[in-house]
Design an enzyme around this catalytic site. Structure first.
Site, PDB file in Angstrom:
ATOM      1  N   GLY A 139      -4.178  24.427  47.318  1.00  0.00           N
ATOM      2  CA  GLY A 139      -3.144  23.889  46.432  1.00  0.00           C
ATOM      3  C   GLY A 139      -3.361  22.430  46.082  1.00  0.00           C
ATOM      4  O   GLY A 139      -2.431  21.743  45.665  1.00  0.00           O
ATOM      5  N   ASN A 173      -1.560   3.341  57.068  1.00  0.00           N
ATOM      6  CA  ASN A 173      -2.825   2.889  57.642  1.00  0.00           C
ATOM      7  C   ASN A 173      -3.883   3.963  57.427  1.00  0.00           C
ATOM      8  O   ASN A 173      -3.643   5.134  57.663  1.00  0.00           O
ATOM      9  CB  ASN A 173      -2.662   2.621  59.137  1.00  0.00           C
ATOM     10  CG  ASN A 173      -1.883   1.354  59.439  1.00  0.00           C
ATOM     11  OD1 ASN A 173      -2.148   0.322  58.845  1.00  0.00           O
ATOM     12  ND2 ASN A 173      -0.934   1.435  60.355  1.00  0.00           N
ATOM     13  N   ARG A 225      -9.516  -6.405  52.202  1.00  0.00           N
ATOM     14  CA  ARG A 225      -8.589  -5.388  52.687  1.00  0.00           C
ATOM     15  C   ARG A 225      -8.220  -4.442  51.551  1.00  0.00           C
ATOM     16  O   ARG A 225      -8.156  -4.848  50.397  1.00  0.00           O
ATOM     17  CB  ARG A 225      -7.324  -6.082  53.235  1.00  0.00           C
ATOM     18  CG  ARG A 225      -6.379  -5.151  53.976  1.00  0.00           C
ATOM     19  CD  ARG A 225      -5.192  -5.938  54.508  1.00  0.00           C
ATOM     20  NE  ARG A 225      -4.247  -6.275  53.450  1.00  0.00           N
ATOM     21  CZ  ARG A 225      -3.169  -7.044  53.617  1.00  0.00           C
ATOM     22  NH1 ARG A 225      -2.911  -7.567  54.806  1.00  0.00           N
ATOM     23  NH2 ARG A 225      -2.355  -7.296  52.613  1.00  0.00           N
ATOM     24  N   LYS A 272      -4.644  15.886  48.210  1.00  0.00           N
ATOM     25  CA  LYS A 272      -3.395  16.595  48.503  1.00  0.00           C
ATOM     26  C   LYS A 272      -2.336  15.540  48.812  1.00  0.00           C
ATOM     27  O   LYS A 272      -2.535  14.675  49.667  1.00  0.00           O
ATOM     28  CB  LYS A 272      -3.585  17.536  49.699  1.00  0.00           C
ATOM     29  CG  LYS A 272      -2.426  18.500  49.952  1.00  0.00           C
ATOM     30  CD  LYS A 272      -2.351  19.566  48.852  1.00  0.00           C
ATOM     31  CE  LYS A 272      -1.380  20.675  49.212  1.00  0.00           C
ATOM     32  NZ  LYS A 272      -1.848  21.510  50.322  1.00  0.00           N
ATOM     33  N   HIS A 273      -1.222  15.597  48.092  1.00  0.00           N
ATOM     34  CA  HIS A 273      -0.135  14.631  48.270  1.00  0.00           C
ATOM     35  C   HIS A 273      -0.637  13.192  48.185  1.00  0.00           C
ATOM     36  O   HIS A 273      -0.337  12.357  49.037  1.00  0.00           O
ATOM     37  CB  HIS A 273       0.608  14.878  49.578  1.00  0.00           C
ATOM     38  CG  HIS A 273       1.277  16.217  49.636  1.00  0.00           C
ATOM     39  ND1 HIS A 273       2.146  16.656  48.663  1.00  0.00           N
ATOM     40  CD2 HIS A 273       1.193  17.221  50.535  1.00  0.00           C
ATOM     41  CE1 HIS A 273       2.577  17.869  48.959  1.00  0.00           C
ATOM     42  NE2 HIS A 273       2.006  18.248  50.088  1.00  0.00           N
ATOM     43  N   GLY A 303       0.800  -1.217   0.000  1.00  0.00           N
ATOM     44  CA  GLY A 303       0.000   0.000   0.000  1.00  0.00           C
ATOM     45  C   GLY A 303       0.830   1.262   0.000  1.00  0.00           C
ATOM     46  O   GLY A 303       0.416   2.286  -0.545  1.00  0.00           O
ATOM     47  N   THR A 304       2.021   1.196   0.598  1.00  0.00           N
ATOM     48  CA  THR A 304       2.892   2.372   0.613  1.00  0.00           C
ATOM     49  C   THR A 304       3.374   2.680  -0.803  1.00  0.00           C
ATOM     50  O   THR A 304       3.352   3.844  -1.238  1.00  0.00           O
ATOM     51  CB  THR A 304       4.095   2.150   1.545  1.00  0.00           C
ATOM     52  OG1 THR A 304       3.631   1.721   2.824  1.00  0.00           O
ATOM     53  CG2 THR A 304       4.907   3.417   1.694  1.00  0.00           C
ATOM     54  N   HIS A 330       0.011   1.273  49.947  1.00  0.00           N
ATOM     55  CA  HIS A 330       1.265   1.765  50.515  1.00  0.00           C
ATOM     56  C   HIS A 330       1.950   2.779  49.600  1.00  0.00           C
ATOM     57  O   HIS A 330       1.623   2.851  48.426  1.00  0.00           O
ATOM     58  CB  HIS A 330       2.211   0.593  50.778  1.00  0.00           C
ATOM     59  CG  HIS A 330       1.756  -0.265  51.922  1.00  0.00           C
ATOM     60  ND1 HIS A 330       1.444  -1.598  51.764  1.00  0.00           N
ATOM     61  CD2 HIS A 330       1.524   0.023  53.214  1.00  0.00           C
ATOM     62  CE1 HIS A 330       1.068  -2.082  52.935  1.00  0.00           C
ATOM     63  NE2 HIS A 330       1.102  -1.128  53.823  1.00  0.00           N
TER      64      HIS A 330
END
Length: 530
Positions: free
Chosen positions: A311, A424, A526, A281-282, A40-41, A530
């Site tokens: 912020g 936690n 749970r 935030k953070h 095709g190219t 972390h």
């Protein structure tokens, strides 16, 4: 020499993405460079009125096996791999009628796009390119003599080099192009191998390859002394990587990390059911709320911790409207991310020229499986994305007191949020809004006390005497190993608790809840983060 020149006499072009192809081919032809092409190219180049040699005429073999075999031939690979200054290589070329190929232009079959479109297995297999990567790797290996282009975005740089050096390329450019070429084939193979692993249900393949394309180079990383860049992977997950930035300055490393955290959290709230807002935030939610409108949801989320919201990042689960936008811009905010925004809202945000507005077109599917990665020294950890949703969990009441319907709704809300708070994690909620968040502490009891303190501070900011924790529910991302964290919540005024359960001391914790008059439910899931 770093700028050793190599004249380009012949170029082989074979591309699936034909963006800019004809203009590039025309410029090469003007420089007197002979064009060789495939399928095709070649057809596209010929239809543009340019002279082009079909690769089958070069090799003496027709394309066969539905185009699977066309460039896998010594006259192609010999032309790419021959070291021009090597006498034996030159002799082999002369002896076998192999002409040098000085420029290779290849972009690969759209495998990633085929997978992203959800095409059937056989279609994905057919879009695995074989000849393309083989040629790219050959040309890149022989970059001392051959230039290789794998992206249309590099056409301009190649033409500039050729025009500056009278039809020749510099070694500096060829090395840059070779590095990109190997990166492209590596990312391509990574996409294929990860797709195969997914099809086979193999969660731990012997080799795990990673690949991504550069979205942008950043000013710095988490801190100014760290370099950083943002890469997109083939995964088409709606969010910060796929969003359209309507306005505002460049996103920083921390902006992207925090915005992703905010948008993943707000996606937990079905927009067909409720408006929702998450302020981060953070990387931790500092305020989350549902509401009858985005304005109400934002105001209630902001009330949880108006100090930390300064912020921060604001994520919304519905189309941003003018009412909400007007209120949000009153507080210094780094980023607003939403599925969409109306014109009036966009105009209001535009008044804050540095405020970034990202529109995603939708929300990510929180139940969709995926991969979560984290680097460690000498390696990386891979795990399944946490796609557990509280609505799908069987809640077990373990205390004498049953939660009320209102408490149960708040418990589900709080556990939904706790999933996105760093461990936690303790979340106090009341009336489908957070009123205190304790995040990332080494001790769960400390998180519980901090969340209660935050609820007290929020009450002061709102001008009320009674802590917002009074009458609230509490969610814990993991079980209470001791009764102390739960008792701290009771002391703050909480009335009900949701937690995974599973501690060796569950009986002790349940007894303490009963003695305090709390209702408590176990989820069996749970949500460590972390």
């Amino acid at each position: 020499m770093p700028n050793e020149l190599r004249r380009v006499e012949r170029a082989l072009l074979s591309v699936s993405d034909k963006t800019g192809l004809i203009d590039f081919a025309r410029a090469l032809a003007r420089l007197g460079i002979a064009l060789v092409s495939t399928g095709g190219t070649a057809k596209a180049i010929a239809e543009a009125g340019l002279a082009v040699t079909d690769v089958s005429d070069l090799t003496g073999f027709p394309e066969m096996m539905d185009g699977r075999v066309k460039t896998l031939h010594p006259k192609v690979h010999g032309g790419l791999l021959a070291i021009r200054s090597h006498p034996e290589h030159q002799a082999s070329m002369l002896g076998h009628g192999i002409a040098p190929i000085d420029l290779l232009v290849v972009n690969l079959y759209p495998f990633e796009a085929t997978v992203a479109a959800g095409k059937p297995y056989d279609d994905c297999i057919e879009n695995i390119d074989i000849g393309g990567p083989a040629m790219i790797r050959a040309a890149a290996k022989n970059h001392n003599d051959v230039a290789v282009v794998v992206e249309a975005s590099d056409y301009a740089a190649v033409l500039a080099d050729l025009e500056t050096h009278r039809g020749a390329t510099t070694l500096t450019l060829r090395r840059k192009l070779a590095q990109k070429a190997y990166s492209r084939t590596a990312a391509y193979d990574a996409a294929i191998s990860n797709w195969f692993a997914g099809e086979l249900g193999d969660t731990s393949p012997a080799f795990r390859a990673l690949g991504g394309s550069l979205a942008e180079t950043m000013r710095y990383g988490e801190n100014p002394h760290q370099w950083a860049a943002f890469y997109r992977t083939p995964e088409q997950r709606t969010g910060v990587a796929t969003a359209r930035q309507v306005q505002g300055k460049q996103l920083s490393y921390n902006n992207i990390n925090d915005t992703d955290a905010a948008f993943e959290c707000v996606a937990e709230f079905d927009p067909a059911r409720t408006a929702a807002c998450v302020i981060v935030k953070h990387a931790n939610p500092c305020g989350v709320a549902e509401g009858g409108s985005l304005l109400e949801a934002y105001e209630r989320a902001l009330a949880c911790d108006p100090v930390s919201a300064f912020g921060g990042i604001v994520a919304l689960n519905r189309k941003l409207d003018a009412q909400a936008a007007k209120k949000i811009v009153e507080v210094f905010t780094e980023v607003i991310i939403a599925p969409d925004a109306d014109e009036e809202a966009i105009a209001l945000v535009a008044a804050k020229k540095n405020l970034r507005l990202l529109l995603t077109g939708g929300l990510p599917d929180v139940r969709k499986p995926g991969l979560s990665l984290r680097t460690v020294a000498g390696g990386f950890l891979a795990q399944a994305r946490d796609n557990a949703v509280v609505d799908d969990m069987e809640l077990k009441v373990v205390t004498k007191r049953q939660p009320s319907e209102a408490e149960l709704a708040d418990l589900r809300f709080a556990f939904r949020v706790a999933k996105h708070v760093k461990s936690n994690a303790i979340v106090y909620a009341k009336g489908l809004a957070t009123v205190g968040v304790g995040a990332g502490q080494m001790s769960r009891v400390d998180s519980s006390r901090i969340a209660a303190w935050k609820a007290g501070e929020a009450a002061k900011a709102a001008g009320t005497l009674e802590s917002l924790a009074k009458g609230a529910v509490v969610a814990s991302d993991a079980f209470f190993p001791f009764a102390d964290g739960l008792l701290a919540a009771a002391e703050a005024g909480a009335t009900a608790v949701i937690q995974p359960g599973g501690s060796m001391r569950d009986d002790e914790v349940i007894k303490a809840a009963d003695e305090a008059g709390l209702a408590m439910v176990f989820t069996g899931h749970r949500h460590f983060r972390h």
